[in-house]
Design a protein around this motif. Structure first.
Motif, PDB file in Angstrom:
ATOM      1  N   GLY A 103       0.834  -1.193   0.000  1.00  0.00           N
ATOM      2  CA  GLY A 103       0.000   0.000   0.000  1.00  0.00           C
ATOM      3  C   GLY A 103       0.863   1.234   0.000  1.00  0.00           C
ATOM      4  O   GLY A 103       2.031   1.201  -0.385  1.00  0.00           O
ATOM      5  N   LEU A 104       0.283   2.329   0.451  1.00  0.00           N
ATOM      6  CA  LEU A 104       1.033   3.573   0.570  1.00  0.00           C
ATOM      7  C   LEU A 104       0.561   4.322   1.797  1.00  0.00           C
ATOM      8  O   LEU A 104      -0.525   4.068   2.327  1.00  0.00           O
ATOM      9  N   VAL A 105       1.383   5.238   2.241  1.00  0.00           N
ATOM     10  CA  VAL A 105       1.057   6.040   3.420  1.00  0.00           C
ATOM     11  C   VAL A 105       1.516   7.471   3.159  1.00  0.00           C
ATOM     12  O   VAL A 105       2.533   7.692   2.501  1.00  0.00           O
ATOM     13  N   THR A 106       0.733   8.427   3.639  1.00  0.00           N
ATOM     14  CA  THR A 106       1.057   9.842   3.471  1.00  0.00           C
ATOM     15  C   THR A 106       1.285  10.481   4.835  1.00  0.00           C
ATOM     16  O   THR A 106       0.904   9.923   5.865  1.00  0.00           O
ATOM     17  N   ILE A 107       1.852  11.657   4.814  1.00  0.00           N
ATOM     18  CA  ILE A 107       2.028  12.425   6.048  1.00  0.00           C
ATOM     19  C   ILE A 107       0.664  12.633   6.709  1.00  0.00           C
ATOM     20  O   ILE A 107       0.533  12.541   7.925  1.00  0.00           O
ATOM     21  N   GLY A 121      -6.648  12.967  14.904  1.00  0.00           N
ATOM     22  CA  GLY A 121      -7.954  12.525  14.403  1.00  0.00           C
ATOM     23  C   GLY A 121      -8.106  12.831  12.924  1.00  0.00           C
ATOM     24  O   GLY A 121      -7.195  13.352  12.281  1.00  0.00           O
ATOM     25  N   GLU A 122      -9.269  12.488  12.388  1.00  0.00           N
ATOM     26  CA  GLU A 122      -9.520  12.635  10.957  1.00  0.00           C
ATOM     27  C   GLU A 122      -9.376  14.078  10.494  1.00  0.00           C
ATOM     28  O   GLU A 122      -9.865  15.000  11.144  1.00  0.00           O
ATOM     29  N   ILE A 123      -8.712  14.246   9.368  1.00  0.00           N
ATOM     30  CA  ILE A 123      -8.607  15.540   8.699  1.00  0.00           C
ATOM     31  C   ILE A 123      -9.412  15.399   7.420  1.00  0.00           C
ATOM     32  O   ILE A 123      -8.994  14.695   6.503  1.00  0.00           O
ATOM     33  N   ASP A 180     -12.615  13.949   0.449  1.00  0.00           N
ATOM     34  CA  ASP A 180     -13.076  12.833   1.269  1.00  0.00           C
ATOM     35  C   ASP A 180     -14.570  12.639   1.063  1.00  0.00           C
ATOM     36  O   ASP A 180     -15.320  13.615   0.936  1.00  0.00           O
ATOM     37  N   PRO A 181     -15.026  11.387   1.041  1.00  0.00           N
ATOM     38  CA  PRO A 181     -16.458  11.149   0.865  1.00  0.00           C
ATOM     39  C   PRO A 181     -17.243  11.665   2.064  1.00  0.00           C
ATOM     40  O   PRO A 181     -16.794  11.554   3.203  1.00  0.00           O
ATOM     41  N   ALA A 182     -18.387  12.252   1.787  1.00  0.00           N
ATOM     42  CA  ALA A 182     -19.244  12.758   2.856  1.00  0.00           C
ATOM     43  C   ALA A 182     -19.879  11.586   3.590  1.00  0.00           C
ATOM     44  O   ALA A 182     -19.945  10.473   3.081  1.00  0.00           O
ATOM     45  N   GLU A 183     -20.335  11.851   4.801  1.00  0.00           N
ATOM     46  CA  GLU A 183     -21.007  10.820   5.590  1.00  0.00           C
ATOM     47  C   GLU A 183     -22.166  10.246   4.783  1.00  0.00           C
ATOM     48  O   GLU A 183     -22.973  10.974   4.219  1.00  0.00           O
TER      49      GLU A 183
END
Length: 186
Positions: free
Chosen positions: A140-144, A153-155, A160-163
């Motif tokens: 996979g991959l990972v970002t800062i 927590g989530e940024i 990003d998909p909405a709820e």
């Protein structure tokens, strides 16, 4: 002075932050990475015009460039590098390949601590790392951003998909959901 939050709420938030910092040191890359099946990539022989289309359709600003397979990562293409090329000479969109415009990729084992990886990425001045397994295959991959989200927590950003975007109601009692939708959210 006027306070926006009560002292109890501030203390609770501070304690949560301290707890997540402690967990950060114990977390390994495997736990925060974007899995291989969710990666968006650009073929190494794709022209920059095609790469630009991939950037626009995915909304990402950095994409791994792959050769024969996803296990053959030859570099990382940055949207800002592509924008610079287009600005300097738009004709290069149809003549220059993604591999020619890519930067070297940073590879990291899936068992590395996220704290160690964050330091390594800061020293290498890179925002993305390719995660490999013990056999050298891409996991996979990972970002800062993935690493920082472990602490604060989530940024959420505009991509990003909405709820609720993980499933739709087809008819009463029938739902269509993405396979990766967490059951507790569904």
């Amino acid at each position: 002075p006027i306070r926006l939050v009560t002292p109890e709420a501030a203390e609770e938030y501070e304690q949560e932050l301290l707890d997540s910092v402690e967990e950060f040191a114990e977390t390994v890359v495997r736990e925060v990475m974007v899995p291989r099946v969710d990666m968006e990539v650009v073929d190494s022989d794709a022209m920059l015009q095609d790469a630009l289309s991939t950037f626009i359709s995915t909304g990402f600003s950095r994409l791994p460039v792959v050769g024969q397979s996803v296990d053959d990562v030859v570099g990382v293409l940055y949207l800002k590098d592509l924008a610079r090329v287009v600005h300097q000479d738009p004709a290069l969109l149809d003549t220059k390949s993604a591999s020619e415009a890519s930067r070297p990729a940073l590879f990291t084992p899936e068992s590395k601590s996220v704290a160690e990886l964050l330091q390594e990425m800061q020293q290498a001045s890179t925002q993305i790392a390719v995660v490999v397994d013990e056999y050298g295959g891409v996991d996979g991959l990972v970002t800062i951003e993935d690493l920082i989200e472990q602490v604060i927590g989530e940024i959420e950003d505009e991509h990003d998909p909405a709820e609720g975007d993980f499933w739709v109601v087809e008819k009463p009692g029938s739902y269509l959901a993405q396979a990766k939708t967490p059951l507790d959210e569904f």
